[in-house]
Design a protein around this motif. Sequence first.
Motif, PDB file in Angstrom:
ATOM      1  N   LYS A  92       0.825  -1.195   0.000  1.00 38.82           N
ATOM      2  CA  LYS A  92       0.000   0.000   0.000  1.00 38.82           C
ATOM      3  C   LYS A  92       0.868   1.257   0.000  1.00 38.82           C
ATOM      4  CE  LYS A  92      -3.873  -2.159   2.450  1.00 38.82           C
ATOM      5  NZ  LYS A  92      -4.751  -2.087   3.655  1.00 38.82           N
ATOM      6  N   LEU A  93       0.276   2.351  -0.474  1.00 41.14           N
ATOM      7  CA  LEU A  93       0.972   3.633  -0.538  1.00 41.14           C
ATOM      8  C   LEU A  93       0.344   4.613   0.445  1.00 41.14           C
ATOM      9  CD1 LEU A  93       1.240   4.014  -4.428  1.00 41.14           C
ATOM     10  CD2 LEU A  93       3.030   3.223  -2.864  1.00 41.14           C
ATOM     11  N   ARG A  94       1.203   5.496   0.998  1.00 37.01           N
ATOM     12  CA  ARG A  94       0.731   6.546   1.878  1.00 37.01           C
ATOM     13  C   ARG A  94       1.438   7.849   1.527  1.00 37.01           C
ATOM     14  NH1 ARG A  94      -2.549   4.821   5.672  1.00 37.01           N
ATOM     15  NH2 ARG A  94      -2.434   6.769   6.878  1.00 37.01           N
ATOM     16  N   ILE A  95       1.036   8.934   2.184  1.00 34.07           N
ATOM     17  CA  ILE A  95       1.601  10.251   1.928  1.00 34.07           C
ATOM     18  C   ILE A  95       2.547  10.619   3.061  1.00 34.07           C
ATOM     19  CG2 ILE A  95       1.068  12.688   1.607  1.00 34.07           C
ATOM     20  CD1 ILE A  95      -1.724  11.786   0.642  1.00 34.07           C
ATOM     21  N   PHE A  96       3.788  10.926   2.719  1.00 37.98           N
ATOM     22  CA  PHE A  96       4.785  11.320   3.707  1.00 37.98           C
ATOM     23  C   PHE A  96       5.099  12.800   3.538  1.00 37.98           C
ATOM     24  CE2 PHE A  96       9.414  11.690   4.847  1.00 37.98           C
ATOM     25  CZ  PHE A  96       9.241  11.552   6.228  1.00 37.98           C
ATOM     26  N   SER A  97       5.007  13.543   4.634  1.00 34.11           N
ATOM     27  CA  SER A  97       5.300  14.969   4.579  1.00 34.11           C
ATOM     28  C   SER A  97       5.610  15.469   5.981  1.00 34.11           C
ATOM     29  CB  SER A  97       4.107  15.741   3.989  1.00 34.11           C
ATOM     30  OG  SER A  97       4.464  17.096   3.756  1.00 34.11           O
ATOM     31  N   SER A  98       5.761  16.772   6.113  1.00 28.87           N
ATOM     32  CA  SER A  98       5.948  17.405   7.409  1.00 28.87           C
ATOM     33  C   SER A  98       5.007  18.589   7.494  1.00 28.87           C
ATOM     34  CB  SER A  98       7.398  17.859   7.606  1.00 28.87           C
ATOM     35  OG  SER A  98       7.606  18.350   8.918  1.00 28.87           O
ATOM     36  N   GLU A  99       4.306  18.696   8.609  1.00 29.41           N
ATOM     37  CA  GLU A  99       3.324  19.761   8.785  1.00 29.41           C
ATOM     38  C   GLU A  99       3.538  20.444  10.121  1.00 29.41           C
ATOM     39  OE1 GLU A  99      -0.777  18.249   7.391  1.00 29.41           O
ATOM     40  OE2 GLU A  99       0.377  16.450   7.832  1.00 29.41           O
ATOM     41  N   SER A 100       3.132  21.709  10.204  1.00 27.91           N
ATOM     42  CA  SER A 100       3.279  22.438  11.455  1.00 27.91           C
ATOM     43  C   SER A 100       2.497  21.760  12.570  1.00 27.91           C
ATOM     44  CB  SER A 100       2.799  23.886  11.276  1.00 27.91           C
ATOM     45  OG  SER A 100       1.484  23.922  10.780  1.00 27.91           O
ATOM     46  N   PHE A 101       3.127  21.664  13.726  1.00 31.66           N
ATOM     47  CA  PHE A 101       2.581  21.042  14.931  1.00 31.66           C
ATOM     48  C   PHE A 101       2.354  19.539  14.783  1.00 31.66           C
ATOM     49  CE2 PHE A 101       1.296  25.517  15.101  1.00 31.66           C
ATOM     50  CZ  PHE A 101       1.928  25.888  16.276  1.00 31.66           C
ATOM     51  N   LYS A 102       2.847  18.953  13.694  1.00 36.45           N
ATOM     52  CA  LYS A 102       2.785  17.502  13.514  1.00 36.45           C
ATOM     53  C   LYS A 102       4.172  16.936  13.229  1.00 36.45           C
ATOM     54  CE  LYS A 102      -1.924  17.438  11.621  1.00 36.45           C
ATOM     55  NZ  LYS A 102      -2.761  17.063  10.440  1.00 36.45           N
ATOM     56  N   GLY A 103       4.997  17.715  12.535  1.00 38.80           N
ATOM     57  CA  GLY A 103       6.308  17.227  12.158  1.00 38.80           C
ATOM     58  C   GLY A 103       6.220  16.185  11.058  1.00 38.80           C
ATOM     59  N   PRO A 104       7.323  15.496  10.747  1.00 35.86           N
ATOM     60  CA  PRO A 104       7.320  14.447   9.729  1.00 35.86           C
ATOM     61  C   PRO A 104       6.317  13.358  10.100  1.00 35.86           C
ATOM     62  CG  PRO A 104       9.559  15.070  10.272  1.00 35.86           C
ATOM     63  CD  PRO A 104       8.681  15.729  11.286  1.00 35.86           C
ATOM     64  N   ASN A 105       5.443  13.011   9.174  1.00 35.65           N
ATOM     65  CA  ASN A 105       4.426  12.010   9.487  1.00 35.65           C
ATOM     66  C   ASN A 105       3.919  11.349   8.208  1.00 35.65           C
ATOM     67  OD1 ASN A 105       1.489  13.140   8.710  1.00 35.65           O
ATOM     68  ND2 ASN A 105       2.790  14.853   9.359  1.00 35.65           N
ATOM     69  N   MET A 106       3.236  10.247   8.415  1.00 38.68           N
ATOM     70  CA  MET A 106       2.665   9.472   7.321  1.00 38.68           C
ATOM     71  C   MET A 106       1.230   9.113   7.696  1.00 38.68           C
ATOM     72  SD  MET A 106       4.495   6.194   5.506  1.00 38.68           S
ATOM     73  CE  MET A 106       4.360   5.329   7.072  1.00 38.68           C
ATOM     74  N   ARG A 107       0.539  10.068   8.263  1.00 40.13           N
ATOM     75  CA  ARG A 107      -0.794   9.811   8.802  1.00 40.13           C
ATOM     76  C   ARG A 107      -1.874   9.712   7.735  1.00 40.13           C
ATOM     77  NH1 ARG A 107      -0.599  14.046  13.945  1.00 40.13           N
ATOM     78  NH2 ARG A 107       1.198  13.102  14.986  1.00 40.13           N
ATOM     79  N   GLU A 108      -1.613  10.271   6.558  1.00 43.38           N
ATOM     80  CA  GLU A 108      -2.655  10.337   5.540  1.00 43.38           C
ATOM     81  C   GLU A 108      -2.494   9.271   4.460  1.00 43.38           C
ATOM     82  OE1 GLU A 108      -2.902  14.217   3.897  1.00 43.38           O
ATOM     83  OE2 GLU A 108      -3.571  15.146   5.762  1.00 43.38           O
ATOM     84  N   GLY A 109      -3.602   8.647   4.130  1.00 39.80           N
ATOM     85  CA  GLY A 109      -3.630   7.729   3.007  1.00 39.80           C
ATOM     86  C   GLY A 109      -3.958   8.504   1.739  1.00 39.80           C
ATOM     87  N   LEU A 110      -3.857   7.840   0.597  1.00 43.68           N
ATOM     88  CA  LEU A 110      -4.101   8.527  -0.675  1.00 43.68           C
ATOM     89  C   LEU A 110      -5.532   9.042  -0.791  1.00 43.68           C
ATOM     90  CD1 LEU A 110      -2.193   6.284  -3.251  1.00 43.68           C
ATOM     91  CD2 LEU A 110      -1.341   8.197  -1.883  1.00 43.68           C
ATOM     92  N   GLU A 111      -6.460   8.407  -0.085  1.00 51.41           N
ATOM     93  CA  GLU A 111      -7.857   8.820  -0.189  1.00 51.41           C
ATOM     94  C   GLU A 111      -8.075  10.245   0.328  1.00 51.41           C
ATOM     95  OE1 GLU A 111      -7.167   7.182   3.834  1.00 51.41           O
ATOM     96  OE2 GLU A 111      -6.733   6.467   1.798  1.00 51.41           O
ATOM     97  N   THR A 112      -7.177  10.733   1.176  1.00 50.67           N
ATOM     98  CA  THR A 112      -7.336  12.091   1.720  1.00 50.67           C
ATOM     99  C   THR A 112      -7.073  13.166   0.671  1.00 50.67           C
ATOM    100  OG1 THR A 112      -5.026  12.227   2.481  1.00 50.67           O
ATOM    101  CG2 THR A 112      -6.634  11.280   3.999  1.00 50.67           C
ATOM    102  N   LEU A 113      -6.524  12.787  -0.466  1.00 49.70           N
ATOM    103  CA  LEU A 113      -6.250  13.749  -1.534  1.00 49.70           C
ATOM    104  C   LEU A 113      -7.531  14.252  -2.199  1.00 49.70           C
ATOM    105  CD1 LEU A 113      -3.232  11.940  -3.237  1.00 49.70           C
ATOM    106  CD2 LEU A 113      -3.129  14.068  -1.908  1.00 49.70           C
ATOM    107  N   ARG A 114      -8.638  13.588  -1.929  1.00 45.06           N
ATOM    108  CA  ARG A 114      -9.901  13.922  -2.603  1.00 45.06           C
ATOM    109  C   ARG A 114     -10.298  15.386  -2.427  1.00 45.06           C
ATOM    110  NH1 ARG A 114     -12.966  15.338  -5.462  1.00 45.06           N
ATOM    111  NH2 ARG A 114     -14.973  14.512  -6.172  1.00 45.06           N
ATOM    112  N   THR A 115      -9.975  15.976  -1.296  1.00 40.87           N
ATOM    113  CA  THR A 115     -10.405  17.344  -1.013  1.00 40.87           C
ATOM    114  C   THR A 115      -9.341  18.384  -1.384  1.00 40.87           C
ATOM    115  OG1 THR A 115      -9.620  17.150   1.269  1.00 40.87           O
ATOM    116  CG2 THR A 115     -11.927  16.591   0.835  1.00 40.87           C
ATOM    117  N   HIS A 116      -8.278  17.960  -2.069  1.00 40.71           N
ATOM    118  CA  HIS A 116      -7.182  18.869  -2.406  1.00 40.71           C
ATOM    119  C   HIS A 116      -7.026  19.015  -3.922  1.00 40.71           C
ATOM    120  CE1 HIS A 116      -5.683  19.030   1.737  1.00 40.71           C
ATOM    121  NE2 HIS A 116      -5.897  17.731   1.793  1.00 40.71           N
TER     122      HIS A 116
END
Length: 243
Positions: A92-116
């Motif tokens: 499976k694939l996931r989204i890796f990034s870094s966000e403010s107040f979260k830091g480096p994370n892989m919390r989002e799956g590809l399905e979360t891209l729907r609203t972007h």
Amino acid sequence: MEKPSDNGPSKKAAPEDLAQFKQVHAFDHDKDDAAFKRTLEQLREGDVLAYRLGKWEARKEIFTGKLNKLAYRLYKYGHLAIVVRDPEDMSKLRIFSSESFKGPNMREGLETLRTHSFDVYRLNKWERVDQARLNEFVQVAMKKAGRWYGYDFSGMFGLWNSNLKPAKPEEVGHDYICSTIVLTALHYSGVELDAPKRAGLFDLVTPAQVVNSKGRYIAPPNVTIDIELAQQGDCGKEAKKSC
């Protein structure tokens, strides 16, 4: 301002080692579900996602208190991420990034891209990238910064960036912004990009600066990779406390 270095690694690259991105797809959040499904079917490991937002839409978000949308008013892209393997299920694939107040994370799956709305960029010779080292970097970065201070607030203003050229796990920094986490993940995996201009000091690296970069493919350093960490991971999707 968002132009990569004019004297970066690509200037030293042999023709066969030249790395560059190509935009391969674009998605707007107002498209229908069928269009989104087609987009997901095209995504691959290593694809870089450059998020965009119309200026008026960004202004509306800022007026409602979402100050993290300010970057969308200032730059071509407001956020950057990279598609990686899920360490808990490598199929499976996931989204890796870094966000403010979260830091480096892989919390989002590809399905979360729907609203972007986003553009998809792909390296020309992905087979040259060391995927095991990419997986290792993802795990190490999350282990070192699974809390709010894992976000590089100094890097957000271009004052100072965490180590952008780590060769070993212990050299991976504790905090990165979205653009530098992608830049550093690729460097760790064998791709030197032109994006940084001043070796990280007083150097704001924007999302567009990364995807507009050329670079060169290099052989990763001769260090032992923690195969169990790279292939399986012991840091779950939700950044467990043990991480």
